[in-house]
Design a protein around this motif. Structure first.
Motif, short mmCIF file in Angstrom:
data_model
loop_
_atom_site.label_atom_id
_atom_site.label_comp_id
_atom_site.label_asym_id
_atom_site.label_seq_id
_atom_site.Cartn_x
_atom_site.Cartn_y
_atom_site.Cartn_z
N HIS A 50 0.87 -1.19 0.00
CA HIS A 50 0.00 0.00 0.00
C HIS A 50 0.89 1.22 0.00
O HIS A 50 1.37 1.67 1.04
N ASP B 49 -6.57 2.80 -2.45
CA ASP B 49 -7.74 3.48 -1.86
C ASP B 49 -8.78 3.87 -2.90
O ASP B 49 -9.52 4.82 -2.73
N TYR C 142 -14.46 6.84 1.44
CA TYR C 142 -14.20 8.14 0.84
C TYR C 142 -15.36 8.62 -0.02
O TYR C 142 -16.30 7.89 -0.31
N HIS D 240 -9.63 -0.18 1.19
CA HIS D 240 -9.80 0.66 2.39
C HIS D 240 -11.29 0.54 2.67
O HIS D 240 -12.12 1.11 1.96
N HIS E 168 -4.35 -1.50 5.25
CA HIS E 168 -4.11 -0.76 6.49
C HIS E 168 -5.20 -1.06 7.54
O HIS E 168 -5.92 -0.19 8.00
N ASP F 72 1.36 2.51 3.73
CA ASP F 72 0.34 3.52 3.49
C ASP F 72 1.02 4.90 3.40
O ASP F 72 0.44 5.93 3.71
ZN ZN Z 1 -6.52 4.24 2.84
#
Ligand code: ZN
Length: 495
Positions: A84, A113, A187, A215, A245, A382
């Motif tokens: 990541h 992501d 997101y 994610h 993550h 990340d």
């Molecule tokens: Zn993320």
């Protein structure tokens, strides 16, 4: 052999020159302690590399003219693979990737992501035309594809025809060389997708022998529900899935890592190929405003709930505050007590004055330790080039120095496996991730007694120590400083 033309003669001489150059490049690392990436015990061995590959492991006879490096207590491991990484655009600006190679990272998986470049072919061609010091592979991003199809009208579930267009874009992404489909369901753009939409796209990933890395929808109070959704996507689409993550990030779920892992273990027993990756920090950094998801910064009740979610104001450290720098590097509890106000009042005052940068505890040690102990968790950062969190420059040495050497949470061999063969098999990179004859010579030589991260929340760019040499495809890219070599390749399943 007779040479009938000057052209052939030149070709013949060039071939001899190339052969001479190749043998001159032969390098032997002598008597290092080899962690071969499989998790098996360290063993003293010589490793010879030639023409970019490992050609011998064991006792190697001396050869005249060969570059010899004495291992002397150092550990030799396969190059670390960061599953990541946020260097998607950083690689073009800083191809030497100093903060990455100085950690021993030799391969980055970008496009995370849910956000990737499109088209993938164009991005990967740019990397081929201007190689970096490190190898790069990419995911195709769900949100990028979704934005391409839905434009500004994305705050709703996609229609059937729109999902079909997204499937075509994901399919093209894999044909162009993506190894995975990524999503960021917490997101803005990805968050409006129904599970079914993601399942449809994950099926495309399955057709290409790729995997789905997410994610997940919630890393806080509803983290376990979001993990169940991930498993469900893997089960319905029949695709390997990865909780990237991995976190149980608010007070209400602290201590629940073991419940999360039980959910995953049960899924694995049913045949769902679920894995995770984890970065070795208990805190995130951002603006103080993100503590209040409903954005009611002057509502004492919302502010109180936001502070309680992270375990209280003592877990919020102010790192920069333009209005009053004397707040910096104190916790909200300390500042509020000194001024005789409550932390809630302090928050409202800071928010009125434009906010502040904060470092906030989001995990407890017990959970991080449980995640790292799980056999299916890889190490990730990340982070990436120019990343303003210490994980950008320190993740892999931090695991080796703090989790392995200082706290003894896991063995060195197991930590290396989580950085090498485990991610390599996830990415389908058959000739990387282990030290064995025939493997590509992506290698790291480090001192297990000194390896450590030095980056902090205030100085996130400080490089790590203890990583002494790093090779990518047999070329030395790091020897305590960058060599300037840029042998990094674009890694795809197709040649
Ligand atoms: Zn993320």
């Amino acid at each position: 052999m007779t040479l009938r033309s000057p052209v052939l003669l030149v070709g013949f001489l060039l071939a001899i020159a190339a052969a001479a150059a190749a043998s001159a490049q032969s390098v032997v690392i002598r008597r290092a302690r080899v962690a071969d990436g499989t998790g098996g015990p360290l063993r003293a061995a010589d490793v010879r590399i030639e023409n970019g590959r490992i050609v011998a492991v064991g006792e190697v006879a001396r050869r005249r003219g060969e570059i010899t490096i004495e291992g002397k207590g150092r550990v030799l491991a396969p190059g670390f693979i960061d599953v990541h990484n946020h260097s998607t655009s950083g690689l073009a600006r800083e191809p030497l990737a100093i903060s990455q190679i100085s950690q021993g990272i030799t391969t980055l998986l970008v496009g995370q992501d849910g956000s990737s470049p499109l088209p993938i072919a164009e991005y990967l061609d740019a990397r081929r035309n201007s190689p970096a010091a490190v190898n790069v592979a990419t995911c195709v991003g769900h949100a990028s594809v979704r934005s391409r199809v839905m434009g500004e009208d994305y705050k709703r579930p996609a229609r059937v025809d729109e999902v079909a267009r997204m499937e075509a874009l994901v399919d093209q992404g894999f044909k162009d060389g993506a190894l995975c489909l990524s999503s960021g369901l917490e997101y803005e753009v990805g968050g409006y997708a129904a599970t079914d939409e993601v399942v449809s796209l994950a099926r495309v990933a399955a057709r290409h022998q790729g995997f789905y890395i997410s994610h997940i929808r919630d890393e806080a109070d509803k983290a376990l529900e979001a993990m169940a959704e991930l498993v469900n996507i893997g089960e319905q689409a029949n695709v390997p899935v990865q909780n990237t993550h991995i976190k149980v990030g608010t007070a209400s779920v602290w201590g629940k890592a073991k419940d999360a892992l039980r959910l995953f273990d049960e899924a694995r027993k049913r045949g769902v190929d679920v894995t995770a990756d984890c970065y070795p920090w208990e805190a995130w950094s951002s603006t103080i405003l993100v503590l209040i998801p409903n954005k009611k910064y002057d509502d004492p009740e919302s502010v109180g709930r936001g502070l309680a979610d992270v375990g209280g104001a003592a877990n919020v450290l102010i790192t920069s505050y333009a209005k009053d720098p004397s707040f910096e590097f104190k916790t909200m509890t300390e500042i509020a007590a000194a001024r005789g106000i409550t932390p809630i009042e302090l928050f409202m005052e800071i928010a009125r004055n434009g906010g502040a940068s904060v470092v906030v505890k989001s995990m407890i040690d017990e959970d991080i330790r449980a995640f790292f102990a799980w056999p299916w968790t890889m190490v990730s950062s990340d982070g990436g080039i120019e990343y303003r969190h210490p994980r950008g420059a320190g993740s892999f040495p931090r695991v080796l120095g703090r989790f392995v050497r200082e706290r003894k949470w896991l063995t060195l061999e197991e930590a290396i496996r989580k950085m090498t063969s485990l991610p390599a098999s996830r990415l389908g990179l058959e000739d990387r991730g282990t030290i064995a004859v025939g493997q590509v010579a992506d290698l790291v030589l480090f001192d297990p007694r000194t390896v450590i991260d030095n980056a902090t929340f205030t100085e996130p760019f400080r490089l790590s120590s203890g990583i002494e040499r790093v090779w990518v495809s047999g070329e030395l890219v790091w020897e305590g400083r960058p060599t300037g070599a840029r042998p990094g390749r674009v890694l795809t399943r197709r040649p």
